[in-house]
Scaffold this active site. Sequence first.
Site, mmCIF file in Angstrom:
data_model
loop_
_atom_site.group_PDB
_atom_site.id
_atom_site.type_symbol
_atom_site.label_atom_id
_atom_site.label_comp_id
_atom_site.label_asym_id
_atom_site.label_seq_id
_atom_site.Cartn_x
_atom_site.Cartn_y
_atom_site.Cartn_z
ATOM 1 N N SER A 58 23.825 -12.295 20.290
ATOM 2 C CA SER A 58 23.205 -11.548 19.198
ATOM 3 C C SER A 58 23.124 -10.055 19.476
ATOM 4 C CB SER A 58 21.863 -12.172 18.823
ATOM 5 O OG SER A 58 20.837 -11.861 19.695
ATOM 6 N N ASP A 92 34.291 -1.152 20.534
ATOM 7 C CA ASP A 92 35.104 -0.695 19.407
ATOM 8 C C ASP A 92 35.199 0.818 19.333
ATOM 9 O OD1 ASP A 92 35.447 -3.318 18.801
ATOM 10 O OD2 ASP A 92 34.484 -3.263 16.835
ATOM 11 N N LYS A 146 27.209 -15.081 18.213
ATOM 12 C CA LYS A 146 26.160 -15.231 17.205
ATOM 13 C C LYS A 146 26.171 -13.994 16.319
ATOM 14 C CE LYS A 146 22.031 -15.625 15.257
ATOM 15 N NZ LYS A 146 21.420 -14.632 14.337
#
Length: 410
Positions: free
Chosen positions: A306, A317, A331
Amino acid sequence: MRNIWKKITVASMLLVMAFITSVFNPVLAQTPQALYDKAWKLINSKFVDQTNNSQNWERWRHKYDSVIKTEDDAYVAIDSMISSLNDVYTKFLNPKEYSDENDSIQGSLKGIGVQIGVRDGKLLIIAPLEDTPGEKAGLKAEDEILEINGKSTKGITVDAAADQIRGEEGTQVELLIKRENEPNKIYKITRANIELKSVSTKTPKYAKIAPNIGYIRLSSFISKNATMEFQNALIENRNKDGIILDLRSNPGGLLTNAIYIADMLLDGQVIVSTVDRDGYKETQRSTSKVITRQPIVVLINGGSASASEILSGALKDNGRATIVGKKSFGKGLVQEINKLPGGSAMHITIQKYLTPNGTDINKKGIEPDIEVEITAEDVKAERDPQLQKANDILVKQVRVAKAKPRPVKH
């Protein structure tokens, strides 16, 4: 950074949450039937899947009118209704469970200090919290709990399991654990009052980290104090040439903590996006008040879930960090917590989240840039090849950076 805090979000111990919403209405709270109806309306208007698991949601509205006489009756009926959604993250919390959740956010709990979840019908330990009875007993991420105090966990819910594992300080709980490539083993663990410290800069005793490389272990995003602890850790390591950020077995916690910490490390870049049931996409972007530009290597594993995945995905990224270890838990759903009359509450999955590159990691996880396994032999010999690899990467990056000629100012 203050702008980020305007969008306050909250998570349970297992799940990422967003936007605390109070739905208390004294007029509607007069009867147990009204409590059930409130829960029905919330799911009808908020659940991320507008088909509510491809069913006619109207059939549930008056299904239990004739049998709901007490609040306990309403609790059972709400649980039954929610189970039809086939979403383990949408759940009802009775007053005790909601109180326990709030205690964890405040930074303390009573139990053995493990985060648990259900995946593919198995009750798993997502992660043991650092320096807790669970960790000291030897429990590990991905351990399957087969029995609690001699009772099978087959078909058990996360809430029911947590209620059985928690208990008064000084009492014992017995867990039958299944671990890959090992015989099943019973762990007898004494419960304790656990203060949730989220951050540690103490280097593991068996680690060989270069003196110019800092180490920050972020074990949980649960406590509201996590961001301040992390900021202090950055200050402590401000003279280092690089930082290892250890998110292994970090089960997540407050979404705001993940966003705020990412904001300390990113410079005006996207942190995370959420998509709701209507397809509306909202993007959280960092401010331009980055605290440090030190090179970073992030460690993840199957217990990183999470909020850990939001942070590691944002850093990956945006090219801000190298990710080392094993694939994370996967998740990628956002839950809203709704307070209900009488002290109960309900978590409802309302969104999915995407990494800055638009990747949906739910049930997939974050893939590391460099995959490194920790074998049973490594554990036995007290070796940590993942941590060693992170150190080696940073040492090389720093050496290369220092070897580059600096621009001459005229």
